[in-house]
Scaffold this motif. Structure first.
Motif, PDB file in Angstrom:
ATOM      1  N   ASP A  66       0.865  -1.107  -0.169  1.00 19.41           N
ATOM      2  CA  ASP A  66      -0.059   0.002  -0.071  1.00 19.41           C
ATOM      3  C   ASP A  66       0.716   1.196  -0.046  1.00 19.41           C
ATOM      4  OD1 ASP A  66      -2.098  -1.755  -0.024  1.00 19.41           O
ATOM      5  OD2 ASP A  66      -2.746  -1.189   2.233  1.00 19.41           O
ATOM      6  N   LEU A  67       2.303   1.159  -0.139  1.00 16.72           N
ATOM      7  CA  LEU A  67       3.021   2.282  -0.008  1.00 16.72           C
ATOM      8  C   LEU A  67       2.704   3.097  -1.383  1.00 16.72           C
ATOM      9  CD1 LEU A  67       6.228   0.910   1.663  1.00 16.72           C
ATOM     10  CD2 LEU A  67       4.731   2.607   2.606  1.00 16.72           C
ATOM     11  N   PRO A  68       2.898   4.461  -1.430  1.00 23.17           N
ATOM     12  CA  PRO A  68       2.267   5.311  -2.696  1.00 23.17           C
ATOM     13  C   PRO A  68       3.745   5.621  -3.470  1.00 23.17           C
ATOM     14  CG  PRO A  68       2.269   6.540  -0.581  1.00 23.17           C
ATOM     15  CD  PRO A  68       2.709   5.131   0.030  1.00 23.17           C
ATOM     16  N   PHE A  69       4.455   4.588  -3.497  1.00 23.38           N
ATOM     17  CA  PHE A  69       5.740   4.955  -4.108  1.00 23.38           C
ATOM     18  C   PHE A  69       6.143   3.627  -4.749  1.00 23.38           C
ATOM     19  CE2 PHE A  69       7.127   4.781   0.382  1.00 23.38           C
ATOM     20  CZ  PHE A  69       8.239   3.875   0.264  1.00 23.38           C
TER      21      PHE A  69
ATOM     22  N   PRO B 249       0.767  13.003   7.202  1.00 20.93           N
ATOM     23  CA  PRO B 249       0.240  12.880   5.606  1.00 20.93           C
ATOM     24  C   PRO B 249       1.349  13.092   4.686  1.00 20.93           C
ATOM     25  CG  PRO B 249      -1.473  14.245   6.779  1.00 20.93           C
ATOM     26  CD  PRO B 249      -0.380  13.983   7.512  1.00 20.93           C
ATOM     27  N   GLY B 250       1.733  11.832   3.851  1.00 22.25           N
ATOM     28  CA  GLY B 250       2.705  11.931   2.776  1.00 22.25           C
ATOM     29  C   GLY B 250       4.352  11.610   3.497  1.00 22.25           C
ATOM     30  N   VAL B 251       4.247  11.247   4.855  1.00 21.78           N
ATOM     31  CA  VAL B 251       5.583  10.983   5.568  1.00 21.78           C
ATOM     32  C   VAL B 251       5.626   9.663   5.933  1.00 21.78           C
ATOM     33  CG1 VAL B 251       7.214  11.935   7.374  1.00 21.78           C
ATOM     34  CG2 VAL B 251       5.782  13.400   5.989  1.00 21.78           C
ATOM     35  N   PHE B 252       6.495   8.842   5.820  1.00 21.83           N
ATOM     36  CA  PHE B 252       6.711   7.554   6.134  1.00 21.83           C
ATOM     37  C   PHE B 252       7.780   7.038   6.936  1.00 21.83           C
ATOM     38  CE2 PHE B 252       3.866   7.623   2.741  1.00 21.83           C
ATOM     39  CZ  PHE B 252       2.738   6.896   2.993  1.00 21.83           C
ATOM     40  N   ARG B 253       7.984   6.344   7.783  1.00 20.06           N
ATOM     41  CA  ARG B 253       9.162   5.704   8.377  1.00 20.06           C
ATOM     42  C   ARG B 253       9.373   4.377   8.192  1.00 20.06           C
ATOM     43  NH1 ARG B 253      10.693   4.407  14.689  1.00 20.06           N
ATOM     44  NH2 ARG B 253      12.927   3.906  14.250  1.00 20.06           N
ATOM     45  N   ILE B 254      10.479   4.333   7.297  1.00 15.28           N
ATOM     46  CA  ILE B 254      10.774   2.840   6.615  1.00 15.28           C
ATOM     47  C   ILE B 254      12.019   2.234   7.206  1.00 15.28           C
ATOM     48  CG2 ILE B 254      11.306   1.690   4.312  1.00 15.28           C
ATOM     49  CD1 ILE B 254       8.451   2.943   4.271  1.00 15.28           C
ATOM     50  N   LEU B 255      11.737   1.076   7.792  1.00 13.02           N
ATOM     51  CA  LEU B 255      12.847   0.029   8.102  1.00 13.02           C
ATOM     52  C   LEU B 255      13.177  -0.874   7.130  1.00 13.02           C
ATOM     53  CD1 LEU B 255      11.833  -0.570  11.747  1.00 13.02           C
ATOM     54  CD2 LEU B 255      13.322   1.327  11.274  1.00 13.02           C
ATOM     55  N   THR B 256      14.578  -1.171   6.839  1.00  9.14           N
ATOM     56  CA  THR B 256      14.807  -1.869   5.610  1.00  9.14           C
ATOM     57  C   THR B 256      15.898  -2.833   6.176  1.00  9.14           C
ATOM     58  OG1 THR B 256      16.731  -0.630   5.066  1.00  9.14           O
ATOM     59  CG2 THR B 256      14.730  -0.057   4.140  1.00  9.14           C
ATOM     60  N   VAL B 257      16.241  -4.086   5.645  1.00  8.95           N
ATOM     61  CA  VAL B 257      17.412  -4.993   5.647  1.00  8.95           C
ATOM     62  C   VAL B 257      18.557  -4.277   4.864  1.00  8.95           C
ATOM     63  CG1 VAL B 257      18.059  -7.442   5.367  1.00  8.95           C
ATOM     64  CG2 VAL B 257      15.698  -6.923   5.751  1.00  8.95           C
ATOM     65  N   PRO B 258      19.459  -4.067   5.596  1.00  4.63           N
ATOM     66  CA  PRO B 258      20.659  -3.104   5.095  1.00  4.63           C
ATOM     67  C   PRO B 258      21.464  -4.106   3.798  1.00  4.63           C
ATOM     68  CG  PRO B 258      20.856  -3.269   7.408  1.00  4.63           C
ATOM     69  CD  PRO B 258      19.708  -4.115   7.188  1.00  4.63           C
ATOM     70  N   ILE B 259      21.531  -3.397   2.926  1.00  3.75           N
ATOM     71  CA  ILE B 259      22.521  -4.021   1.802  1.00  3.75           C
ATOM     72  C   ILE B 259      23.933  -4.453   2.241  1.00  3.75           C
ATOM     73  CG2 ILE B 259      23.275  -3.917  -0.636  1.00  3.75           C
ATOM     74  CD1 ILE B 259      20.888  -1.645  -1.086  1.00  3.75           C
TER      75      ILE B 259
END
Length: 183
Positions: free
Chosen positions: A9-12, A32-42
């Motif tokens: 559902d992320l808008p990008f 609105p229009g701001v997300f905190r994203i946690l990733t698995v580092p490369i």
């Protein structure tokens, strides 16, 4: 206002984002229009942050001056800026944290536990004085009001007081990171 958001559902363009920053582990909508994203580092790129703020180009919550502190995601124009949320000395971290918190306060939402708008602003003054302003000269000391001062750096002052003569004054965040022996 934090709400978990399914990755689908992320808008990008998630694929474009993940190719640059790593696989998304979780996403939260902060405002609105701001997300905190946690990733698995490369694994091969140790310099990529895995705790990020993602701001959409059309986000009404973030002023244009704050948006200018991030890094555009070139392959996905709808994502205006990506900001690292893990590095204390990353200017964009404090600018974004402050603007997100300011939006929450202005719209009567609670701040995340342990956060205060004033504390975030003061930390921002240490790292990003061009956005938040420099630390002011102290108006009071344990030895009375300063009679004379020299600014050595942002938040570091030589002050002449009536009772103690010349003393070194350090702003709270700077003093907070010193060893107890130094303080």
């Amino acid at each position: 206002m934090e709400h978990s958001v399914p990755i689908s559902d992320l808008p990008f363009n998630v694929h474009a984002f993940e190719s640059r920053y790593g696989k998304i582990r979780s996403a939260e909508k902060l405002c609105p229009g701001v997300f905190r994203i946690l990733t698995v580092p490369i694994p091969l790129d140790q310099f990529i942050c895995s705790d990020l703020f993602v701001v959409m180009a059309d986000s009404p919550a973030i002023p244009l001056t704050a948006k200018s502190y991030g890094i555009p995601l070139e392959s996905s124009p709808e994502v205006l800026v990506v900001y690292c949320n893990a590095d204390y000395f990353d200017k964009s971290r404090w600018v974004m944290t402050y603007e997100i918190d300011k939006y929450l306060v202005d719209h009567n939402f609670p701040l995340p536990d342990g956060e205060s708008l004033l504390e975030v602003r003061v930390r921002g003054m240490e790292v990003c004085p061009e956005y938040f302003g420099e630390f002011p000269i102290p108006t009071e000391t344990p030895w009375g009001a300063p009679l004379q001062h020299d600014r050595l750096a942002n938040g570091v002052f030589w002050l002449r007081t009536e009772k103690a003569g010349w003393v070194l004054a350090l702003a709270y965040p700077i003093c907070d990171s010193l060893l107890p022996e130094t303080v």
